[in-house]
Write an enzyme that holds these catalytic residues in place. Structure first.
Site, PDB file in Angstrom:
ATOM      1  N   ARG A  27       0.755  -1.268   0.118  1.00  0.00           N
ATOM      2  CA  ARG A  27       0.075   0.064   0.007  1.00  0.00           C
ATOM      3  C   ARG A  27       0.948   1.281   0.107  1.00  0.00           C
ATOM      4  NH1 ARG A  27      -5.616  -1.043   1.734  1.00  0.00           N
ATOM      5  NH2 ARG A  27      -5.795  -3.157   0.647  1.00  0.00           N
ATOM      6  N   ARG A  31      -3.884   6.190   0.530  1.00  0.00           N
ATOM      7  CA  ARG A  31      -4.890   7.233   1.094  1.00  0.00           C
ATOM      8  C   ARG A  31      -3.856   8.157   2.068  1.00  0.00           C
ATOM      9  NH1 ARG A  31      -9.652   3.529   2.909  1.00  0.00           N
ATOM     10  NH2 ARG A  31      -7.877   2.577   3.548  1.00  0.00           N
ATOM     11  N   ARG A  40      -7.948  10.407  -7.039  1.00  0.00           N
ATOM     12  CA  ARG A  40      -9.025   9.753  -6.817  1.00  0.00           C
ATOM     13  C   ARG A  40     -10.245  10.649  -7.118  1.00  0.00           C
ATOM     14  NH1 ARG A  40     -11.405   6.257  -1.759  1.00  0.00           N
ATOM     15  NH2 ARG A  40     -12.547   7.877  -1.316  1.00  0.00           N
ATOM     16  N   ASP A  77      -6.489  -3.919  -7.393  1.00  0.00           N
ATOM     17  CA  ASP A  77      -7.046  -4.501  -6.022  1.00  0.00           C
ATOM     18  C   ASP A  77      -7.274  -5.936  -6.584  1.00  0.00           C
ATOM     19  OD1 ASP A  77      -8.051  -3.370  -3.567  1.00  0.00           O
ATOM     20  OD2 ASP A  77      -9.435  -5.339  -4.075  1.00  0.00           O
ATOM     21  N   TYR A 154     -13.983 -13.480   0.429  1.00  0.00           N
ATOM     22  CA  TYR A 154     -14.781 -12.297  -0.136  1.00  0.00           C
ATOM     23  C   TYR A 154     -15.930 -12.452  -1.121  1.00  0.00           C
ATOM     24  CZ  TYR A 154     -11.045  -9.116   1.798  1.00  0.00           C
ATOM     25  OH  TYR A 154     -10.475  -8.367   2.590  1.00  0.00           O
TER      26      TYR A 154
END
Ligand code: CP3
Length: 356
Positions: A27, A31, A40, A77, A154
């Site tokens: 990562r 963010r 974004r 992702d 998921y």
């Protein structure tokens, strides 16, 4: 040209000598960087960012403009693969990733099919090619995918909550259905990663983020067996260069020996295991990647320096087989200047120890 100018990362993965301990961070684009937030916003959403090769390329390069990182990682992702299978991925502000059509019915599991990466995941391949061009041979590019089991978590749960109780129940009640999902996922991931390699990825990483939630027996049967299948199906070389593979086994501490024997070149460790102890257990078989506690980045620069040195000291004086990383992703509220402190310290301290 396929060999990057700075190839310390690739060398470390193959346990060859390096100038210093190479470092990149899970990562590393995300963010905590204000420029990520701006891109974004322009893209509209996280998913639109992932689906645009130009935006994905822009974001991939952002941390490299700030820090002396030794590798770039494709910005995307792991859940793009089940999205391409038709499950309908979306991101909710409060709950993280969700699927519109989780796998709950037997017919849906029977209908599940391997997506063609050249078609449904074309945007990922275009991003890989665009990033390689933009990197212009500076550092290697890492491609990645989720492990078959982590993706299945998921896909069955429909999101991240509840400690994946649905799939953990299903594997007791209907192991045949879980094996069906995992077989499809393994084939999908093999094709997806090989397409990334064909498009320019110079190393690949498989994220098994949730295998660690299983019992020892279930881990072998439902997670490791399929990770092994994926690794066996990967292209080993592209244009005469080895393409090393990394398996990130979060929570895999109890089973390191078994994971190290799965055929991968390197093992990614979370922060709960001492890297020196891991090296004594499996360091003759694989390189190790990790494993600073991500929360160290939230502490003072003095603490970051101390903790980075502790990981390097624990691995031990050696010029082979270690890629420095965090034990998981960069935390969202990390001050960006703390990342510079970490990256510079890893280079300086490890380089000094080697007399460079
Ligand atoms: O490391 C990198 O810089 C490359 C990009 C990358 C992302 N996700 C971007 C991302 C990688 C390699 C991943 C892998 C991933 N995605 C994993 C495996 C690693 C791990 O974290 O255990 C998993 C489980 C996912 C699924 C996922 N995607 C979750 C659970 C979330 C929400 C939680 C969170 O951390 O935000 C995402 C969203 C996501 N993926 C973001 C980023 C930068 C945040 C998106 C945003 O809000 O802008």
């Amino acid at each position: 040209m396929n060999r990057p100018r700075n190839d310390n990362f690739l060398r470390a993965l193959l346990r060859q000598p390096t100038d210093y301990t190479p470092v990149w961070l899970m990562r590393q684009a995300g963010r905590y960087l204000p420029e990520y937030g701006e891109t974004r916003k322009r893209a509209g959403s996280f998913l639109q960012l992932c689906k645009s090769p130009a935006f994905s390329c822009e974001v991939t390069l952002q941390p490299l403009a700030r820090y002396r990182l030794d590798a770039a990682i494709l910005f995307s992702d792991i859940l793009t693969v089940p999205d391409a299978m038709g499950l309908g991925l979306y991101f909710s502000e409060s709950e993280g990733p969700r699927f519109e059509r989780p796998l709950r019915e037997e017919w849906a599991i029977r209908d599940l099919a391997v997506p063609d990466p050249g078609e449904h995941l074309r945007y990922v391949m275009d991003a890989v090619a665009e990033i390689r061009r933009a990197l212009a041979g500076a550092v290697p590019l890492i491609g990645f995918a989720g492990s078959p089991f982590t993706l299945a978590c998921y896909m069955v749960e429909g999101g991240a909550g509840n400690e994946f109780a649905r799939i953990r129940t299903m594997l007791h009640e209907r192991p045949d259905l879980v094996h069906r999902i995992l077989s499809i996922n393994a084939e999908a991931v093999i094709r997806y990663l090989n397409a990334q390699i064909e498009s320019g990825a110079q190393a690949v990483m498989l994220f098994d983020s949730w295998g660690g939630c299983l019992s020892a027996a279930a881990y072998r049967e439902f997670s490791l067996a399929y990770t092994q299948r994926v690794v066996a199906g990967l292209l080993r070389e592209k244009d005469g260069q080895r393409v090393p593979s990394i398996v990130f086994a979060r929570g895999g501490g109890p089973w390191l020996e078994a994971i190290a024997a799965c055929g991968c070149d390197a093992l990614g460790l979370d922060w709960t295991i001492d890297i020196g102890a891991a090296r004594r257990r499996v360091g003759e078989q694989v390189a190790l990647q990790g494993n600073l506690d991500p929360c160290a980045l939230l502490a003072s620069p003095e603490a970051i320096v101390r903790e980075a040195r502790a990981v390097l000291d624990s691995f031990g004086p050696s010029d082979t087989g270690h890629v420095f990383n965090l034990g998981h992703g960069v935390p969202r509220f990390t001050p960006p200047e703390h990342v510079a402190v970490l990256v510079d310290e890893v280079h300086d301290y490890s380089g000094r120890r080697r007399g460079k």
